[in-house]
Motif scaffolding. Structure first.
Motif, PDB file in Angstrom:
ATOM      1  N   GLU A  76      28.394  25.811  50.802  1.00  0.00           N
ATOM      2  CA  GLU A  76      28.974  25.328  49.544  1.00  0.00           C
ATOM      3  C   GLU A  76      28.907  26.386  48.449  1.00  0.00           C
ATOM      4  O   GLU A  76      29.887  26.645  47.744  1.00  0.00           O
ATOM      5  CB  GLU A  76      28.234  24.060  49.100  1.00  0.00           C
ATOM      6  N   ASP A  77      27.754  27.001  48.312  1.00  0.00           N
ATOM      7  CA  ASP A  77      27.581  28.013  47.270  1.00  0.00           C
ATOM      8  C   ASP A  77      28.372  29.284  47.566  1.00  0.00           C
ATOM      9  O   ASP A  77      28.827  29.958  46.643  1.00  0.00           O
ATOM     10  CB  ASP A  77      26.101  28.336  47.062  1.00  0.00           C
ATOM     11  N   THR A  78      28.537  29.612  48.833  1.00  0.00           N
ATOM     12  CA  THR A  78      29.352  30.774  49.184  1.00  0.00           C
ATOM     13  C   THR A  78      30.783  30.561  48.695  1.00  0.00           C
ATOM     14  O   THR A  78      31.392  31.465  48.100  1.00  0.00           O
ATOM     15  CB  THR A  78      29.341  31.023  50.705  1.00  0.00           C
ATOM     16  N   GLU A  79      31.323  29.372  48.914  1.00  0.00           N
ATOM     17  CA  GLU A  79      32.683  29.070  48.444  1.00  0.00           C
ATOM     18  C   GLU A  79      32.770  29.131  46.926  1.00  0.00           C
ATOM     19  O   GLU A  79      33.753  29.622  46.362  1.00  0.00           O
ATOM     20  CB  GLU A  79      33.146  27.706  48.961  1.00  0.00           C
ATOM     21  N   ALA A  80      31.740  28.651  46.243  1.00  0.00           N
ATOM     22  CA  ALA A  80      31.722  28.696  44.778  1.00  0.00           C
ATOM     23  C   ALA A  80      31.688  30.138  44.279  1.00  0.00           C
ATOM     24  O   ALA A  80      32.389  30.493  43.315  1.00  0.00           O
ATOM     25  CB  ALA A  80      30.523  27.914  44.243  1.00  0.00           C
ATOM     26  N   VAL A  82      32.756  32.831  45.914  1.00  0.00           N
ATOM     27  CA  VAL A  82      34.055  33.436  46.225  1.00  0.00           C
ATOM     28  C   VAL A  82      35.093  33.008  45.184  1.00  0.00           C
ATOM     29  O   VAL A  82      35.862  33.833  44.681  1.00  0.00           O
ATOM     30  CB  VAL A  82      34.508  33.070  47.659  1.00  0.00           C
ATOM     31  N   ALA A  83      35.107  31.734  44.822  1.00  0.00           N
ATOM     32  CA  ALA A  83      36.050  31.241  43.815  1.00  0.00           C
ATOM     33  C   ALA A  83      35.809  31.919  42.461  1.00  0.00           C
ATOM     34  O   ALA A  83      36.760  32.318  41.774  1.00  0.00           O
ATOM     35  CB  ALA A  83      35.940  29.727  43.682  1.00  0.00           C
ATOM     36  N   ALA A  84      34.551  32.057  42.085  1.00  0.00           N
ATOM     37  CA  ALA A  84      34.231  32.715  40.816  1.00  0.00           C
ATOM     38  C   ALA A  84      34.665  34.173  40.830  1.00  0.00           C
ATOM     39  O   ALA A  84      35.223  34.677  39.850  1.00  0.00           O
ATOM     40  CB  ALA A  84      32.729  32.607  40.527  1.00  0.00           C
ATOM     41  N   ARG A  86      37.034  35.529  42.701  1.00  0.00           N
ATOM     42  CA  ARG A  86      38.509  35.586  42.695  1.00  0.00           C
ATOM     43  C   ARG A  86      39.021  35.421  41.260  1.00  0.00           C
ATOM     44  O   ARG A  86      39.915  36.142  40.833  1.00  0.00           O
ATOM     45  CB  ARG A  86      39.093  34.501  43.584  1.00  0.00           C
ATOM     46  N   SER A  87      38.467  34.478  40.556  1.00  0.00           N
ATOM     47  CA  SER A  87      38.877  34.245  39.163  1.00  0.00           C
ATOM     48  C   SER A  87      38.550  35.451  38.286  1.00  0.00           C
ATOM     49  O   SER A  87      39.366  35.882  37.466  1.00  0.00           O
ATOM     50  CB  SER A  87      38.163  33.000  38.641  1.00  0.00           C
ATOM     51  N   TYR A  88      37.369  35.995  38.455  1.00  0.00           N
ATOM     52  CA  TYR A  88      36.918  37.128  37.640  1.00  0.00           C
ATOM     53  C   TYR A  88      37.745  38.378  37.896  1.00  0.00           C
ATOM     54  O   TYR A  88      38.053  39.127  36.983  1.00  0.00           O
ATOM     55  CB  TYR A  88      35.436  37.404  37.924  1.00  0.00           C
ATOM     56  N   LEU A  89      38.117  38.594  39.136  1.00  0.00           N
ATOM     57  CA  LEU A  89      38.799  39.828  39.504  1.00  0.00           C
ATOM     58  C   LEU A  89      40.322  39.756  39.394  1.00  0.00           C
ATOM     59  O   LEU A  89      40.999  40.712  39.739  1.00  0.00           O
ATOM     60  CB  LEU A  89      38.396  40.244  40.927  1.00  0.00           C
ATOM     61  N   LYS A  90      40.849  38.649  38.909  1.00  0.00           N
ATOM     62  CA  LYS A  90      42.309  38.524  38.727  1.00  0.00           C
ATOM     63  C   LYS A  90      42.803  39.528  37.722  1.00  0.00           C
ATOM     64  O   LYS A  90      42.235  39.858  36.774  1.00  0.00           O
ATOM     65  CB  LYS A  90      42.677  37.128  38.252  1.00  0.00           C
TER      66      LYS A  90
END
Length: 90
Positions: A76-80, A82-84, A86-90
């Motif tokens: 669960e935390d790995t997905e969180a 990764v999502a963070a 992805r958002s940060y590196l946009k």
């Protein structure tokens, strides 16, 4: 996220420095400061934000993805994370 609570003084100090850098940048833009000086200020702010992100991310990974985390919690935390990222590196 207890790592943000236990390290809050350090993290808040970083945020206050970033806030000061942003205020200085705003002043520079208002005063018509030379382009290279403005670019240097922007680069410094970006570096400071990156450092803050690294500090919080490292704490999160160590606390939530470390050896004490269950497999379900780790997934669960790995997905969180990764999502963070992805958002940060946009």
């Amino acid at each position: 996220m207890t790592h943000t609570i236990t390290g809050s003084a350090k993290l808040l100090a970083r945020v206050r420095r970033i806030k000061g850098q942003a205020a200085a940048l705003e002043g520079s833009l208002g005063e018509g400061t030379e382009c290279m000086a403005v670019l240097q200020q922007i680069a410094a702010i970006r570096g400071a934000v990156n450092g803050l992100m690294l500090e919080v991310l490292e704490g999160h990974i160590r606390e939530h993805l470390g050896p004490d985390a269950s497999a379900a919690q780790r997934a669960e935390d790995t997905e969180a994370v990764v999502a963070a990222l992805r958002s940060y590196l946009k």
